[in-house]
Design an enzyme around this catalytic site. Structure first.
Site, PDB file in Angstrom:
ATOM      1  N   SER A  27      -3.342   4.022  -2.852  1.00 21.88           N
ATOM      2  CA  SER A  27      -2.478   4.731  -1.916  1.00 21.88           C
ATOM      3  C   SER A  27      -1.213   5.209  -2.622  1.00 21.88           C
ATOM      4  O   SER A  27      -0.765   4.601  -3.606  1.00 21.88           O
ATOM      5  CB  SER A  27      -2.106   3.754  -0.791  1.00 21.88           C
ATOM      6  OG  SER A  27      -1.039   4.247  -0.029  1.00 21.88           O
ATOM      7  N   LYS A  64      -2.077  -3.194  -2.964  1.00 22.07           N
ATOM      8  CA  LYS A  64      -2.702  -2.033  -3.625  1.00 22.07           C
ATOM      9  C   LYS A  64      -2.310  -2.015  -5.100  1.00 22.07           C
ATOM     10  O   LYS A  64      -3.131  -1.761  -5.978  1.00 22.07           O
ATOM     11  CB  LYS A  64      -2.273  -0.728  -2.938  1.00 22.07           C
ATOM     12  CG  LYS A  64      -2.859  -0.543  -1.563  1.00 22.07           C
ATOM     13  CD  LYS A  64      -4.356  -0.272  -1.629  1.00 22.07           C
ATOM     14  CE  LYS A  64      -5.043  -0.455  -0.310  1.00 22.07           C
ATOM     15  NZ  LYS A  64      -6.493  -0.497  -0.372  1.00 22.07           N
ATOM     16  N   TYR A 112       1.633  -4.884   2.014  1.00 27.70           N
ATOM     17  CA  TYR A 112       0.438  -4.021   1.929  1.00 27.70           C
ATOM     18  C   TYR A 112       0.457  -3.213   0.636  1.00 27.70           C
ATOM     19  O   TYR A 112      -0.526  -3.173  -0.117  1.00 27.70           O
ATOM     20  CB  TYR A 112       0.367  -3.081   3.151  1.00 27.70           C
ATOM     21  CG  TYR A 112      -0.605  -1.941   2.931  1.00 27.70           C
ATOM     22  CD1 TYR A 112      -1.979  -2.182   2.923  1.00 27.70           C
ATOM     23  CD2 TYR A 112      -0.158  -0.638   2.680  1.00 27.70           C
ATOM     24  CE1 TYR A 112      -2.881  -1.141   2.682  1.00 27.70           C
ATOM     25  CE2 TYR A 112      -1.052   0.400   2.446  1.00 27.70           C
ATOM     26  CZ  TYR A 112      -2.407   0.145   2.444  1.00 27.70           C
ATOM     27  OH  TYR A 112      -3.295   1.177   2.184  1.00 27.70           O
TER      28      TYR A 112
HETATM   29  P1  NAD Z   1     -10.198   1.213   8.123  1.00 29.01           P
HETATM   30  O1  NAD Z   1      -9.527  -0.009   8.620  1.00 29.01           O
HETATM   31  O2  NAD Z   1     -10.659   2.204   9.132  1.00 29.01           O
HETATM   32  O3  NAD Z   1     -11.451   0.810   7.217  1.00 29.01           O
HETATM   33  C1  NAD Z   1     -11.476  -0.341   6.418  1.00 29.01           C
HETATM   34  C2  NAD Z   1     -12.800  -1.034   6.681  1.00 29.01           C
HETATM   35  O4  NAD Z   1     -12.880  -2.204   5.859  1.00 29.01           O
HETATM   36  C3  NAD Z   1     -12.974  -1.494   8.131  1.00 29.01           C
HETATM   37  O5  NAD Z   1     -14.219  -1.034   8.599  1.00 29.01           O
HETATM   38  C4  NAD Z   1     -12.908  -3.009   8.059  1.00 29.01           C
HETATM   39  O6  NAD Z   1     -13.719  -3.615   9.046  1.00 29.01           O
HETATM   40  C5  NAD Z   1     -13.397  -3.269   6.646  1.00 29.01           C
HETATM   41  N1  NAD Z   1     -12.890  -4.515   6.044  1.00 29.01           N
HETATM   42  C6  NAD Z   1     -11.615  -4.937   5.951  1.00 29.01           C
HETATM   43  N2  NAD Z   1     -11.546  -6.103   5.293  1.00 29.01           N
HETATM   44  C7  NAD Z   1     -12.824  -6.422   4.938  1.00 29.01           C
HETATM   45  C8  NAD Z   1     -13.401  -7.492   4.234  1.00 29.01           C
HETATM   46  N3  NAD Z   1     -12.670  -8.493   3.763  1.00 29.01           N
HETATM   47  N4  NAD Z   1     -14.733  -7.499   4.036  1.00 29.01           N
HETATM   48  C9  NAD Z   1     -15.508  -6.485   4.522  1.00 29.01           C
HETATM   49  N5  NAD Z   1     -15.010  -5.459   5.209  1.00 29.01           N
HETATM   50  C10 NAD Z   1     -13.683  -5.421   5.410  1.00 29.01           C
HETATM   51  O7  NAD Z   1      -9.228   1.893   7.068  1.00 29.01           O
HETATM   52  P2  NAD Z   1      -9.339   3.319   6.374  1.00 29.01           P
HETATM   53  O8  NAD Z   1      -8.270   4.180   6.915  1.00 29.01           O
HETATM   54  O9  NAD Z   1     -10.726   3.790   6.401  1.00 29.01           O
HETATM   55  O10 NAD Z   1      -8.900   2.923   4.899  1.00 29.01           O
HETATM   56  C11 NAD Z   1      -9.841   2.600   3.909  1.00 29.01           C
HETATM   57  C12 NAD Z   1      -9.110   2.171   2.658  1.00 29.01           C
HETATM   58  O11 NAD Z   1      -8.251   3.209   2.231  1.00 29.01           O
HETATM   59  C13 NAD Z   1      -8.229   0.934   2.857  1.00 29.01           C
HETATM   60  O12 NAD Z   1      -8.347   0.112   1.716  1.00 29.01           O
HETATM   61  C14 NAD Z   1      -6.829   1.506   2.943  1.00 29.01           C
HETATM   62  O13 NAD Z   1      -5.863   0.601   2.491  1.00 29.01           O
HETATM   63  C15 NAD Z   1      -6.933   2.710   2.041  1.00 29.01           C
HETATM   64  N6  NAD Z   1      -5.975   3.756   2.395  1.00 29.01           N
HETATM   65  C16 NAD Z   1      -5.948   4.251   3.660  1.00 29.01           C
HETATM   66  C17 NAD Z   1      -5.026   5.218   4.016  1.00 29.01           C
HETATM   67  C18 NAD Z   1      -4.944   5.746   5.430  1.00 29.01           C
HETATM   68  O14 NAD Z   1      -3.920   6.290   5.808  1.00 29.01           O
HETATM   69  N7  NAD Z   1      -5.999   5.634   6.237  1.00 29.01           N
HETATM   70  C19 NAD Z   1      -4.129   5.701   3.060  1.00 29.01           C
HETATM   71  C20 NAD Z   1      -4.194   5.189   1.755  1.00 29.01           C
HETATM   72  C21 NAD Z   1      -5.127   4.212   1.441  1.00 29.01           C
HETATM   73  C1  WQD Z   2       4.368   9.975   8.860  1.00 29.83           C
HETATM   74  C2  WQD Z   2       5.721  10.529   9.292  1.00 29.83           C
HETATM   75  C3  WQD Z   2       7.247   8.843  10.048  1.00 29.83           C
HETATM   76  C4  WQD Z   2       4.963   7.670  13.567  1.00 29.83           C
HETATM   77  C5  WQD Z   2       1.811   5.219   6.250  1.00 29.83           C
HETATM   78  C6  WQD Z   2       1.702   3.990   5.427  1.00 29.83           C
HETATM   79  C7  WQD Z   2       0.976   4.232   4.169  1.00 29.83           C
HETATM   80  C8  WQD Z   2      -0.272   5.057   4.300  1.00 29.83           C
HETATM   81  C9  WQD Z   2      -0.235   6.114   5.323  1.00 29.83           C
HETATM   82  C10 WQD Z   2      -2.085   3.633   3.557  1.00 29.83           C
HETATM   83  C11 WQD Z   2       6.900   9.690   8.829  1.00 29.83           C
HETATM   84  C12 WQD Z   2       6.892   9.776  11.173  1.00 29.83           C
HETATM   85  C13 WQD Z   2       5.380   8.303  12.414  1.00 29.83           C
HETATM   86  C14 WQD Z   2       5.720   7.848  14.751  1.00 29.83           C
HETATM   87  C15 WQD Z   2       7.211   9.308  13.559  1.00 29.83           C
HETATM   88  N1  WQD Z   2      -1.449   4.320   4.471  1.00 29.83           N
HETATM   89  N2  WQD Z   2       6.489   9.108  12.415  1.00 29.83           N
HETATM   90  N3  WQD Z   2       6.811   8.662  14.681  1.00 29.83           N
HETATM   91  O1  WQD Z   2       4.741   6.542   6.777  1.00 29.83           O
HETATM   92  O2  WQD Z   2       3.708   8.270   5.282  1.00 29.83           O
HETATM   93  O3  WQD Z   2       2.561   6.172   5.570  1.00 29.83           O
HETATM   94  O4  WQD Z   2       0.488   5.714   6.475  1.00 29.83           O
HETATM   95  O5  WQD Z   2      -1.923   3.433   2.414  1.00 29.83           O
HETATM   96  O6  WQD Z   2       0.706   2.982   3.672  1.00 29.83           O
HETATM   97  O7  WQD Z   2       2.998   3.532   5.132  1.00 29.83           O
HETATM   98  O8  WQD Z   2       2.652   7.781   7.511  1.00 29.83           O
HETATM   99  O9  WQD Z   2       1.792   8.533   9.674  1.00 29.83           O
HETATM  100  O10 WQD Z   2       3.168   6.417   9.603  1.00 29.83           O
HETATM  101  O11 WQD Z   2       4.290   8.617   9.230  1.00 29.83           O
HETATM  102  O12 WQD Z   2       8.210  10.021  13.569  1.00 29.83           O
HETATM  103  O13 WQD Z   2       5.423   7.280  15.814  1.00 29.83           O
HETATM  104  O14 WQD Z   2       5.779  10.515  10.715  1.00 29.83           O
HETATM  105  O15 WQD Z   2       8.583   8.460  10.102  1.00 29.83           O
HETATM  106  O16 WQD Z   2       7.951  10.560   8.525  1.00 29.83           O
HETATM  107  P1  WQD Z   2       3.532   7.182   6.271  1.00 29.83           P
HETATM  108  P2  WQD Z   2       2.917   7.768   9.062  1.00 29.83           P
END
Ligand code: NAD
Ligand code: WQD
Length: 336
Positions: free
Chosen positions: A124, A153, A149
């Protein structure tokens, strides 16, 4: 190609599985269903005509994982399995370190035993912490993280980097996502956050569908053109195409590679509200609130490295993001 998809029932994993099946790959899903619903499997089948092989289990369960590796000719692993809420991680840090770090270690150990040395890890942009310079490139300093969190990562990235330094026959790809949003254009699969979502896009659509009264805008006094936070929102289908390209072009080839997956363009909260209004024809009531603790003013990617090395670039517009998110929400007002 058989690919173990850890966390493959979740938001990003499910969309990736659809794309993989369409590209002729065979996903073998492992998911504990901690943050996902099994209904997703039927939706993947509805879209592709194929029900993926699914094992319900936890990646911290080494005996279970060893069994899965023994049962298939897995060539590579996509590692999505993890907990992902920043605020929850502050309240429950040990749970986050155990699930995300310990889970990754067990998975990597099991892969090693099975002789599977190719992994794509969901990292991330949070690993960059706060940066005053935009856009963010992969060479920026990582590790100055501001919450548990983000730290999980960073630690997993370090573990994989150190592993590669000691065993150079691994193929390790660290994909640093910016802000994944949107849904499959069919509206059949999408993001279904459990409980109260904390990310902007799901909140906007929940307000639009009437599940919430208004959007709280976290601060309008940032040093940005309209005062609200700016982020790099990437369409989920662009993001998953990045994974399939990574699998096709580099999996199995030893090396440690790091890529930003973003668009290179930032949008403010006010811009997001306005585009949603225009594209979907729904006004989003909002209230200006205090800044959210730990938020940064702006963050967007330099995605040139992925373009240069993989030929991958995000193609979909913010209009498509809004249309596809809204279609998913309208078809599934209460999620899966
Ligand atoms: P999500 O929660 O929808 O999917 C994660 C999946 O992993 C879920 O289905 C959950 O049941 C499963 N899981 C969690 N812990 C587990 C374990 N110990 N064993 C087996 N399964 C497990 O999340 P997502 O948005 O699809 O994100 C996927 C990955 O991408 C995550 O690692 C997250 O940190 C990373 N990521 C997500 C975002 C985002 O904004 N969605 C941004 C950056 C990174
Ligand atoms: C986006 C913008 C908020 C909600 C987070 C995690 C990060 C990543 C993605 C996994 C910001 C604003 C938000 C609300 C708002 N996931 N906002 N009102 O903060 O970039 O990142 O999600 O790795 O770990 O920190 O994304 O969607 O929460 O916010 O004004 O109710 O929207 O302040 O500017 P962010 P976000």
């Amino acid at each position: 190609m058989e690919v173990l998809v850890a966390g493959g029932i979740g938001y990003i994993g499910s969309h990736t599985c659809v794309k993989m099946i369409e590209s002729g790959m065979q996903p073998i899903i492992v998911d504990s269903l901690l943050n996902a619903k099994v209904e997703v499997l039927s939706r993947i089948e509805a879209l592709t005509g194929k029900k993926p092989i699914f094992y319900q289990g936890d990646i911290r369960d080494e005996i279970f994982l060893d069994m899965v590796f023994r049962s298939h000719k897995i060539q590579s692993v996509l590692h999505f399995a993890g907990l992902k809420s920043v605020s929850e991680s502050v309240l429950e840090p040990l749970r986050y370190y155990d699930n995300n770090v310990n889970g990754s270690l067990v998975l990597i150990r099991s892969m090693r035993k099975a002789g599977v040395k190719s992994i794509v890890f969901s990292s991330s942009a949070v690993v960059y912490g706060h940066s005053d310079v935009m856009p963010v490139t992969e060479s920026f300093l990582t590790g100055m993280t501001t919450n548990p969190y983000a730290c999980t990562k960073y630690i997993v990235e370090r573990c994989l980097t150190d592993l590669f330094a000691s065993e150079s026959d691994w193929s390790i790809t660290l994909l640093r996502y910016f802000n994944p949003v949107g849904a499959h254009p069919s509206g059949v699969i999408g993001e279904d956050p459990k409980g109260i979502p904390s990310n902007l896009m799901p909140i906007i659509t929940q307000v639009a569908i009437g599940r919430r009264e208004y959007l709280s805008v976290f601060g309008n006094d940032y040093p940005t053109p309209d005062g609200t936070g700016i982020r790099d929102y990437i369409h989920i289908m662009d993001l998953v195409e990045g994974h399939v390209v990574a699998l096709e072009s580099i999996s199995g080839k030893s090396g440690l590679r790091v890529y930003n997956l973003g668009t290179g363009k930032g949008f403010s909260v006010f811009e997001m509200i306005e585009i949603f209004n225009q594209v979907c024809g729904v006004r989003i009531p909002y209230q200006i609130c205090q800044r959210r603790l730990g938020d940064i003013a702006e963050c967007w990617a330099n995605p040139e490295k992925a373009k240069h090395d993989l030929g991958w670039t995000a193609k979909r517009s913010m209009i498509e993001i809004m249309e596809d998110t809204w279609r998913w929400q309208l078809k599934n007002p209460d999620g899966y």
